[in-house]
Motif scaffolding. Structure first.
Motif, PDB file in Angstrom:
ATOM      1  N   GLU A 251       1.077   6.416  10.134  1.00 27.42           N
ATOM      2  CA  GLU A 251       0.396   5.145   9.922  1.00 27.42           C
ATOM      3  C   GLU A 251       1.316   4.046   9.383  1.00 27.42           C
ATOM      4  O   GLU A 251       1.108   3.515   8.300  1.00 27.42           O
ATOM      5  CB  GLU A 251      -0.789   5.322   8.979  1.00 27.42           C
ATOM      6  CG  GLU A 251      -1.831   6.285   9.487  1.00 27.42           C
ATOM      7  CD  GLU A 251      -3.081   6.340   8.618  1.00 27.42           C
ATOM      8  OE1 GLU A 251      -4.132   5.906   9.104  1.00 27.42           O
ATOM      9  OE2 GLU A 251      -2.988   6.812   7.483  1.00 27.42           O
TER      10      GLU A 251
ATOM     11  N   GLY B 134       2.852   0.450   8.699  1.00 30.91           N
ATOM     12  CA  GLY B 134       2.177  -0.830   8.595  1.00 30.91           C
ATOM     13  C   GLY B 134       0.869  -0.706   7.838  1.00 30.91           C
ATOM     14  O   GLY B 134       0.562   0.305   7.218  1.00 30.91           O
ATOM     15  N   GLU B 135       0.072  -1.740   7.894  1.00 31.46           N
ATOM     16  CA  GLU B 135      -1.195  -1.767   7.165  1.00 31.46           C
ATOM     17  C   GLU B 135      -2.326  -1.272   8.058  1.00 31.46           C
ATOM     18  O   GLU B 135      -2.238  -1.260   9.274  1.00 31.46           O
ATOM     19  CB  GLU B 135      -1.483  -3.188   6.686  1.00 31.46           C
ATOM     20  CG  GLU B 135      -0.427  -3.722   5.721  1.00 31.46           C
ATOM     21  CD  GLU B 135      -0.728  -5.141   5.277  1.00 31.46           C
ATOM     22  OE1 GLU B 135      -1.759  -5.701   5.729  1.00 31.46           O
ATOM     23  OE2 GLU B 135       0.073  -5.689   4.493  1.00 31.46           O
ATOM     24  N   GLY B 136      -3.403  -0.864   7.441  1.00 33.61           N
ATOM     25  CA  GLY B 136      -4.572  -0.439   8.190  1.00 33.61           C
ATOM     26  C   GLY B 136      -4.669   1.066   8.302  1.00 33.61           C
ATOM     27  O   GLY B 136      -3.723   1.801   8.022  1.00 33.61           O
ATOM     28  N   ASP B 137      -5.839   1.515   8.706  1.00 37.68           N
ATOM     29  CA  ASP B 137      -6.132   2.941   8.842  1.00 37.68           C
ATOM     30  C   ASP B 137      -5.973   3.309  10.310  1.00 37.68           C
ATOM     31  O   ASP B 137      -6.913   3.266  11.092  1.00 37.68           O
ATOM     32  CB  ASP B 137      -7.561   3.211   8.354  1.00 37.68           C
ATOM     33  CG  ASP B 137      -7.921   4.677   8.378  1.00 37.68           C
ATOM     34  OD1 ASP B 137      -7.016   5.501   8.611  1.00 37.68           O
ATOM     35  OD2 ASP B 137      -9.104   5.008   8.166  1.00 37.68           O
TER      36      ASP B 137
ATOM     37  N   THR C 191       4.900   2.483  18.172  1.00 41.85           N
ATOM     38  CA  THR C 191       5.096   1.394  17.221  1.00 41.85           C
ATOM     39  C   THR C 191       6.119   0.361  17.678  1.00 41.85           C
ATOM     40  O   THR C 191       6.164  -0.740  17.131  1.00 41.85           O
ATOM     41  CB  THR C 191       5.560   1.952  15.867  1.00 41.85           C
ATOM     42  OG1 THR C 191       6.823   2.620  16.051  1.00 41.85           O
ATOM     43  CG2 THR C 191       4.555   2.946  15.310  1.00 41.85           C
TER      44      THR C 191
END
Length: 526
Positions: free
Chosen positions: A291, A293-296, A323
């Protein structure tokens, strides 16, 4: 595309309670390589065969039996010491698609109706000398959205590996194309030129977006490549290929989410039951577990379930792409990993780089350096028994080009500066050692930093400061690099040019060298 075959797997107790139709067949040693079981050709015992969930071993005559419904792909898990046939495009033939009614009506065509199940679904294998020392070629995200970008992929990457020798097989880690699934065939024609068996992973841009449930999002992929969950052995390495894209995203019925269905995890569990504990387990999927970066971006429970299934295997590796950066991640107990050694996930740099952006090179192909400063390229993984080493090859550069060094062109002599010498070591991670020296002086350690690579920043902002448009397309904005080191600039040396030497030691103990220079000049005063 015709049905194909290959796969070794698990025990018959998984079949208890099934009442649906059953498929039977034989896994055999195809001595004359005609794809048919002749009377003189014997079956091979203890080879795993799967229906995508259950895994069984063939008996002493090479026979197996599995339950099927109206949407199954039967495949053989190639055992070590055997090869599977490949078709005219070098795609391995290790499976049989069973869809009596074919795929549902979708924008991009899926599987034609396969009709009634044959009386025997047989899988041909060839006995071969299979060394425990071998090399594989790994592509991340070819991802062409247009025929023009397919040409960039073919001419900018595939031509470098055309007819490559001493490589066992190739593997693309998803996003084989960019939403236009009619480009699957040109993609296949491009990778065929490598001249080696080529396996594939499904990416989020390879899906049928008009599918209403996850299990139907791969119909066009299946028609071209077969199952997107499968396994095979080579030497002392067991490869498990998985589709880790849940579509539509159950949170909002839009987009996608990284994770696994229950039947996929059941397949992994059944498959691993038959694998010796001292073998190296290599998992390949598209979306990374880490994961970035940000976020789920990945379902935590699914990652944990996968880790639980791997807990008894001390030698593991995960491969991902998606990515469009390059990154090394190491999962430990705090991340839910239960093994004694950390689990390494290699998030591989992509063959499309930064989505075919940037200036055009002298061949008219976008440079397409990725946002973390990693140039586009591909990887070689070298296996010896149950161990591995990785080499990253930058497209269009010599194989020893493993770092980019950034330093100011000229610095004022004797005047302190906040400028620095930066090294982007493409295969690096925080635990690696990177050192530098000036003018053959003493080697000094560089400091690991997580910043944007100034070499890439300079490349991007050329587009925003030019008076005349460049050919090509502006690159994406920079992101923090996870393989960047910084050293101070000595300003008390003599005026003139000074040589910078860098040596980096990677996680496998291999040393890599690079050189650059900077100038010291007397400050200008008024």
């Amino acid at each position: 595309m015709k049905n194909k075959f290959l796969v070794p797997v698990c025990a018959f107790f998984t079949l208890m309670g099934y009442t649906q139709e059953r498929v039977t067949g034989t896994v055999f040693n195809d001595l004359n390589k005609n794809g048919k079981k002749d009377k003189t050709e014997r079956g091979i015992e203890k080879v795993a065969v799967t229906n995508g969930t259950d895994v069984v071993l063939t008996d002493f005559e090479g026979k197996y039996e599995l339950p099927v419904d109206d949407d199954n792909i039967i495949s053989v898990i190639k055992p070590a010491g055997y090869a599977v046939p490949v078709d005219e495009n070098n795609l391995p033939e290790f499976f049989y698609i069973h869809k009596p009614k074919g795929s549902p009506g979708l924008k991009f065509k899926g599987v034609e109706p396969t009709g009634k199940l044959p009386g025997s679904v047989d899988f041909a294998l060839y006995a071969v000398e299979e060394p425990q020392e071998f090399t594989t070629l790994i592509f991340g995200d070819p991802q062409p959205y247009t025929s023009e970008e397919m040409e960039y992929f073919a001419r900018g990457v595939v031509t470098e590996v055309e007819g490559i020798k001493n490589v066992a097989f190739g593997l693309s880690l998803g996003d084989l194309v960019g939403n236009d699934l009619s480009l699957f065939n040109p993609y296949i024609a491009a990778t065929k030129k490598a001249g080696i068996p080529w396996y594939n992973v499904m990416g989020n841009h390879d899906m049928n977006f008009d599918a209403e449930e996850d299990k139907l999002s791969d119909e066009t992929y299946e028609a071209h490549f077969g199952p997107n969950n499968y396994a095979f052995n080579y030497g002392k390495v067991h490869f498990v290929i998985l589709d880790d894209i849940i579509y539509p995203d159950p949170r909002d019925d839009k987009g996608y989410w990284g994770g696994f269905r229950k039947d996929q995890l059941q397949f992994v569990e059944n498959d691993l039951r038959l694998v010796p504990r001292d073998h190296l387990i290599v998992l390949a999927f598209h979306i990374p577990l880490s994961e970035p970066g940000e976020g789920d971006a990945f379902i935590d429970e699914d990652r944990q379930k996968l880790f639980d299934l791997l807990k008894d295997f001390p030698n593991t590796l995960s491969l991902s792409a998606h990515t469009h950066i390059q990154k090394q991640d190491f999962f430990t107990e705090k991340d839910g990993w239960k093994g004694e050694n950390a689990h390494h996930e290699y998030n591989v740099g992509t063959t499309s780089g930064d989505w075919y952006s940037g200036k055009l090179n002298d061949r008219g192909i976008p440079v397409s350096t990725m946002r973390d400063g990693t140039p586009k390229g591909y990887a070689f993984i070298h296996f010896t028994g149950n161990t591995y080493e990785v080499d990253y090859k930058v497209a269009g550069k010599p194989k020893d080009y493993q770092m980019e060094i950034f330093a100011p062109k000229v610095v004022a002599k004797g005047r302190r500066t906040q400028a620095g010498i930066y090294v982007n070591f493409f295969m690096g991670s925080a635990g690696d050692t990177v050192e530098y020296r000036i003018d053959n002086g003493d080697w000094k350690p560089m400091t690991y930093v997580e910043e944007a690579d100034p070499s890439y920043v300079k490349l991007v902002y050329e587009w925003d400061t030019t008076d005349t448009l460049f050919a090509g397309r502006r690159s994406s904005n920079p992101v923090k690099s996870t393989h960047l080191w910084k050293g101070n600039i000595p300003v008390k040396l003599e005026t003139g040019e000074h040589k910078i030497e860098v040596r980096a030691t990677d996680m496998f103990g291999k040393k890599h060298l690079g050189e650059s220079s900077f100038m010291l000049a007397l400050p200008i005063t008024r």
